[in-house]
Design a protein around this motif. Structure first.
Motif, PDB file in Angstrom:
ATOM      1  N   PHE A  91      34.663  49.463  34.061  1.00 24.83           N
ATOM      2  CA  PHE A  91      34.612  48.925  35.432  1.00 24.83           C
ATOM      3  C   PHE A  91      36.027  48.873  36.022  1.00 24.83           C
ATOM      4  O   PHE A  91      36.615  47.804  36.190  1.00 24.83           O
ATOM      5  CB  PHE A  91      33.997  47.511  35.433  1.00 24.83           C
ATOM      6  N   PRO A  92      36.605  50.049  36.321  1.00 21.46           N
ATOM      7  CA  PRO A  92      38.012  50.084  36.763  1.00 21.46           C
ATOM      8  C   PRO A  92      38.258  49.310  38.059  1.00 21.46           C
ATOM      9  O   PRO A  92      39.362  48.848  38.305  1.00 21.46           O
ATOM     10  CB  PRO A  92      38.286  51.580  36.957  1.00 21.46           C
ATOM     11  N   GLY A  93      37.229  49.140  38.893  1.00 18.18           N
ATOM     12  CA  GLY A  93      37.405  48.401  40.144  1.00 18.18           C
ATOM     13  C   GLY A  93      37.845  46.967  39.918  1.00 18.18           C
ATOM     14  O   GLY A  93      38.524  46.368  40.762  1.00 18.18           O
ATOM     15  N   ILE A  94      37.464  46.389  38.772  1.00 17.46           N
ATOM     16  CA  ILE A  94      37.839  45.000  38.481  1.00 17.46           C
ATOM     17  C   ILE A  94      39.346  44.897  38.259  1.00 17.46           C
ATOM     18  O   ILE A  94      39.997  43.987  38.770  1.00 17.46           O
ATOM     19  CB  ILE A  94      37.049  44.473  37.266  1.00 17.46           C
ATOM     20  N   ARG A  95      39.911  45.845  37.527  1.00 17.48           N
ATOM     21  CA  ARG A  95      41.364  45.850  37.318  1.00 17.48           C
ATOM     22  C   ARG A  95      42.089  46.018  38.646  1.00 17.48           C
ATOM     23  O   ARG A  95      43.091  45.346  38.910  1.00 17.48           O
ATOM     24  CB  ARG A  95      41.752  46.969  36.341  1.00 17.48           C
ATOM     25  N   THR A  96      41.560  46.894  39.514  1.00 18.74           N
ATOM     26  CA  THR A  96      42.182  47.093  40.829  1.00 18.74           C
ATOM     27  C   THR A  96      42.157  45.797  41.636  1.00 18.74           C
ATOM     28  O   THR A  96      43.149  45.403  42.252  1.00 18.74           O
ATOM     29  CB  THR A  96      41.443  48.205  41.602  1.00 18.74           C
ATOM     30  N   TYR A  97      41.002  45.114  41.613  1.00 22.37           N
ATOM     31  CA  TYR A  97      40.884  43.834  42.334  1.00 22.37           C
ATOM     32  C   TYR A  97      41.913  42.832  41.810  1.00 22.37           C
ATOM     33  O   TYR A  97      42.595  42.154  42.590  1.00 22.37           O
ATOM     34  CB  TYR A  97      39.473  43.254  42.166  1.00 22.37           C
ATOM     35  N   MET A  98      42.049  42.757  40.490  1.00 26.94           N
ATOM     36  CA  MET A  98      42.981  41.795  39.900  1.00 26.94           C
ATOM     37  C   MET A  98      44.416  42.091  40.327  1.00 26.94           C
ATOM     38  O   MET A  98      45.160  41.187  40.725  1.00 26.94           O
ATOM     39  CB  MET A  98      42.876  41.832  38.368  1.00 26.94           C
ATOM     40  N   ASP A  99      44.797  43.357  40.245  1.00 32.73           N
ATOM     41  CA  ASP A  99      46.170  43.737  40.615  1.00 32.73           C
ATOM     42  C   ASP A  99      46.431  43.473  42.101  1.00 32.73           C
ATOM     43  O   ASP A  99      47.493  42.960  42.474  1.00 32.73           O
ATOM     44  CB  ASP A  99      46.418  45.220  40.293  1.00 32.73           C
ATOM     45  N   ASP A 100      45.451  43.817  42.952  1.00 35.64           N
ATOM     46  CA  ASP A 100      45.618  43.611  44.396  1.00 35.64           C
ATOM     47  C   ASP A 100      45.718  42.117  44.729  1.00 35.64           C
ATOM     48  O   ASP A 100      46.514  41.711  45.585  1.00 35.64           O
ATOM     49  CB  ASP A 100      44.437  44.223  45.171  1.00 35.64           C
TER      50      ASP A 100
END
Length: 930
Positions: free
Chosen positions: A796-805
């Motif tokens: 679920f790569p979108g979760i990592r993106t959300y966290m970083d953003d």
């Protein structure tokens, strides 16, 4: 010049200056970049006043500002809990600390600190050196720890009160002279610095003992002679702890310094350096004032207005002598007329206690403008507060309760008059008890919460000191403490008037300060739609309460005791002998000495640490710590719930009435206290059973409605995770789907254990869990747990993106936001060290948890209207769940109405990509309904 006779050294306690400056001014930011500078502004003003005020024959010849460098010192090596209970530094203060050093240097004053030592140690060393050289030393501080240095040419100056402290001043504070202060502190301990001392011995008793026995060593050697058994035993049992406490409070007078007093000679500031620094900070007013004094041209501060002044309401002096005691109808009518003239009034109640269900109204205070306030006493007693045979006769100068309320009620209920309160829910419930519905209202606590959640607490004292630069009259000296404490109706009228009227005055000024800022902070909608409308809803729920069956609790308590006894037998068998399972010290010896388990760490007291984190780590590999954790959970359930809940049953209603704190958690989640009904564990069978004691009245049913996985649904929406959104749309078992994705297991081959692991990861990721945390939850090795988390982010790569953003947004703006606009400040987001990970996890979780909290708030606010035609009452909110009581036969109608409100609570403000769903249940008790 070599320091010696005739010279005068000033040592300024830098931390005291900083914290005084921080709390004295409202938050200020530098116009050009938003850097917090309020504390720096106050610090510079204080340094300037210091320089200006220290001239003439008594002026210092040498001076330094002494700072703390870091929080870890040699005392932490002695005792790892030293200062462990100190609150974390406010995040908006952290970036200002280095700037206060720069400010000191800009004023050309020596600025000193040393790694591993406290500022007090440096001050002690320099003071002793100054005394030995034949000179004088003045320590500019009110810190009691420094009083051990006073005498023979060393004195203290409390600059805030302009009060000099000599040997007699120390005696007045401690009951002993400076050379024995350390002995008294060793006995009394210090809750601020977490110095343990001797349990139950305070300053007065400590001074009495030291004066009788000469010194601490003499006292401890002769402790067996003390007549009072409890005191004698305390000193004998805690000798080692007392001696440790003495080492902790004893200042190090031999701190190794890389400078001498001669290096601290007073020097005039360099105009260019000082004015340059002040201009860089954008302190226009101070820059101009100092430039004029120096005969220099003030530097131009481009596009930067003067640092905002405190508002007018903070500039009007507080004068408790001017507050009015309202004693008759004519005086009260004048106040009511004045209220109708302005259209608003600050209102505060004084009561006999903090429990709104049992407290009695003692008096009412009102304020119509800053500095203009009154108190209407109603039932103050005539007897003096310290009169053993105090009379129950009423004091003179009070209106009859019914007369005062008859005059006030129309105004309190008048829709054209705005009532202003600080924590209005409390006052509204007090008035509701006597049949008065207060509306409309504003709440200064909630205004602050909407603007400053995450920065500080929102109690009146904090807000007054921070935004009005005023410390309110404290309540404790009026009421006393312990067994001799009195209730407010016993407080003499002259003192009661000053205390109570000041509360209304402060509340009005806070309203005048905070209300206009709601708009500029862009949180008006949050305050108007999520905070204020919730107050009457919660007040009604709290007054309703929920019925609890005392017999059920009693039976459970006995059952828990038996189960604990069974666990103890298992624990003894594994350990090979009996011991006190509730003793961390004995448990540590069993685990690490006798069983030889690796990983034991001893604290300064010599005992092994056996906290929950350590036991959870060990439980992944060993049976005994796992059983002890189970025993501890049962012990907590028994003491916190099955035993303690019985004491919370209201004698008049037979129900338990919790109290909800709206402004307790920065994310918008409600907190429940007295008793806390939100922390009843539901993962264990025993925890779930406690809910059996919460029952419906005869002829009624309890109905529970619970959002299904609301935070995961919000995560799917915010982080835009297609796999999660599709699974929710299909109605899949989301934890089984996650397990299938992560572990490549087909859905029809899913086992409960694999699903359980996926569930722990799903929820763990929302809360920013680490490999350590997941290992503890699942009782598996850390490497395996970390592997699960890594695989989760791959799928679920979108979760990592959300966290970083989210982390990047928090670092740039200092806050994160929910989908409904609630701001949650993240002051620690730029911190280094162990706090960094925690702050980042909190920032990632806050928009998710906060949005879920906002959704259920919106549902609660709409609920009274939706169910007003049903014989139903909303009783409790437990995070994602609402609990109702309804007449039998109307359960389905209630479920339909309440579910509709809850599932559509986000509309029309936020359109979620994932539909919210609500599970419903019903039964004779809460466990059945869940």
């Amino acid at each position: 010049m070599t320091f010696g006779k005739g010279h005068h050294l000033h040592l300024i306690d830098g931390s005291a200056f900083i914290f005084r400056a921080y709390h004295a001014l409202p938050p200020l930011t530098r116009k050009s970049d938003g850097l917090p500078i309020g504390a720096v502004a106050g610090f510079c003003n204080m340094l300037h006043r210091y320089v200006e005020g220290n001239t003439g024959p008594d002026a210092p010849t040498h001076v330094a500002v002494i700072f703390d460098k870091g929080s870890h010192t040699f005392r932490n090596e002695m005792y790892d809990l030293y200062k462990a209970n100190r609150d974390a530094m406010p995040e908006d203060l952290r970036p200002q600390i280095p700037l206060t050093r720069s400010a000191t240097e800009a004023f050309n004053i020596a600025c000193k600190e040393k790694e591993g030592f406290e500022a007090d140690d440096i001050i002690a060393t320099l003071a002793v050196q100054a005394r030995a050289a034949g000179g004088r030393c003045t320590i500019i501080s009110s810190d009691k720890d420094l009083m051990q240095l006073v005498g023979d040419g060393v004195e203290m100056l409390d600059a805030m009160k302009n009060n000099r402290i000599d040997r007699e001043g120390v005696f007045a504070k401690f009951g002993v002279y400076p050379e024995r202060v350390v002995d008294v502190q060793a006995l009394a301990g210090d809750s601020v610095d977490n110095v343990p001392g001797a349990p139950g011995i305070g300053i007065k008793t400590a001074a009495l003992l030291i004066n009788e026995y000469g010194d601490l060593d003499g006292l401890l050697e002769r402790a067996g002679e003390i007549k009072q058994p409890k005191r004698r035993q305390t000193l004998i049992d805690n000798e080692e702890q007392i001696r440790l406490s003495r080492r902790l409070v004893q200042l190090d007078e031999n701190t190794p310094l890389d400078f001498t007093i001669d290096d601290l000679e007073v020097r005039d500031p360099d105009p260019e350096t000082l004015l340059g620094f002040l201009a860089e900070m954008e302190f226009r007013t101070l820059t101009k004032r100092i430039a004029d004094q120096m005969g220099k041209e003030a530097p131009v501060i481009a596009d930067a207005p003067a640092a905002p002044e405190a508002p007018l309401v903070a500039d009007i002096p507080f004068d408790a002598e001017k507050y009015e005691q309202v004693s008759d109808a004519d005086a009260l009518q004048r106040w009511i007329d004045a209220i109708y003239e302005v259209g608003y009034v600050a209102v505060d109640t004084e009561t006999t206690g903090l429990n709104e269900m049992t407290a009695e109204l003692v008096g009412i205070s009102l304020a119509t403008e800053a500095g203009t306030a009154c108190y209407i006493p109603l039932i103050h007693k005539a007897g003096a507060s310290d009169d053993l045979f105090g009379s129950d006769d009423l004091a003179e100068g009070q209106m009859k309760v019914e007369d005062a309320l008859r005059m006030l009620t129309p105004m309190l209920e008048d829709p054209t008059i705005l009532k202003i309160g600080q924590n209005m829910k409390y006052d509204a419930k007090i008035f509701a008890q006597i049949g008065i519905t207060v509306a409309p209202f504003d709440d200064t606590m909630l205004m602050s919460y909407a603007q400053h959640a995450g920065l500080h607490n929102h109690g009146m004292d904090t807000l007054s000191e921070r935004y009005l630069n005023h410390t309110p009259i404290p309540i404790k000296p009026l009421l006393g403490s312990g067994k001799s404490a009195i209730t407010f109706d016993k407080v003499p009228l002259d003192k009661a008037v000053q205390y109570a009227a000041e509360d209304a005055d402060i509340t009005l000024r806070l309203w005048q300060f905070l209300k206009p800022q709601l708009h500029s902070a862009q949180v008006t909608k949050v305050y108007e739609t999520l905070e204020r409308p919730l107050v009457p809803v919660l007040a009604a729920m709290e007054r309703s309460g929920i019925k609890v069956d005392r017999d059920t609790l009693s039976r459970m308590s006995n059952a828990f005791a038996q189960k604990m006894a069974g666990l103890e037998d298992e624990i003894y068998e594994i350990a090979g002998r009996k011991f006190n399972v509730g003793s961390p010290k004995q448990l540590g010896e069993i685990l690490f000495d006798e069983m030889g388990i690796e990983g034991g760490k001893k604290g300064k007291t010599g005992a092994y640490a056996t906290g929950v984190d350590i036991l959870e780590d060990l439980a992944t590999e060993h049976e005994l710590p796992a059983r002890v954790l189970d025993w501890r959970q049962l012990s907590k359930l028994k003491s916190t719930y099955t035993d303690a809940l019985q004491t919370h049953i209201n004698a008049d209603t037979g129900r338990v009435h919790t109290s909800y704190s709206i402004a307790g958690a920065s994310t918008g989640r409600l907190a429940s206290t007295d008793p806390n009904l939100q922390n009843i564990p539901i993962r264990s069978e025993e925890g779930r059973r406690i809910r059996e004691a919460f029952i419906a009245e005869e002829g009624k049913t309890l109905v529970a409605l619970d959002y299904s996985q609301i935070e995961l649904r919000i995560l799917a929406h915010i982080a835009d995770i297609p796999a999660l959104k599709e699974a929710f749309a299909r109605g899949d078992d989301i934890h089984a789907m996650t397990a299938s994705e992560m572990f490549d297991v087909p859905m029809d081959e899913m086992t409960p254990d694999i699903r359980r692991r996926a569930k722990a990861i799903n929820f763990g990721v929302i809360y920013g869990i680490s490999g350590f945390g997941l290992a503890r939850n699942l009782r598996i090795p850390r490497s395996e747990a970390q592997g699960f988390i890594d695989r989760y982010f791959e799928r679920f790569p979108g979760i990592r993106t959300y966290m970083d953003d989210t982390k990047a947004f928090a670092k740039e703006h200092g806050f994160v936001q929910t989908l409904f606009g609630r701001k949650i400040h993240t002051p620690n987001i730029t911190a280094k060290g162990p706090h960094a990970g925690f702050a980042a996890r909190a920032a990632i979780n806050a928009p998710i948890q906060g949005t879920a909290a906002d959704v259920i708030r919106r549902a609660m606010i709409r609920m009274p209207e939706a169910i007003k035609d049903l014989p139903a009452t909303m009783l409790l909110q437990v995070h994602d769940e609402l609990l109702f009581e309804v007449d039998q036969g109307h359960e389905e109608a209630l479920i339909t109405a309440a579910r509709d409100v809850m599932e559509n609570a986000n509309d029309p403000v936020v359109k979620l990509a994932v539909k919210l769903t609500v599970d419903a249940g019903q039964g004779a008790n809460w466990a059945e309904a869940h």
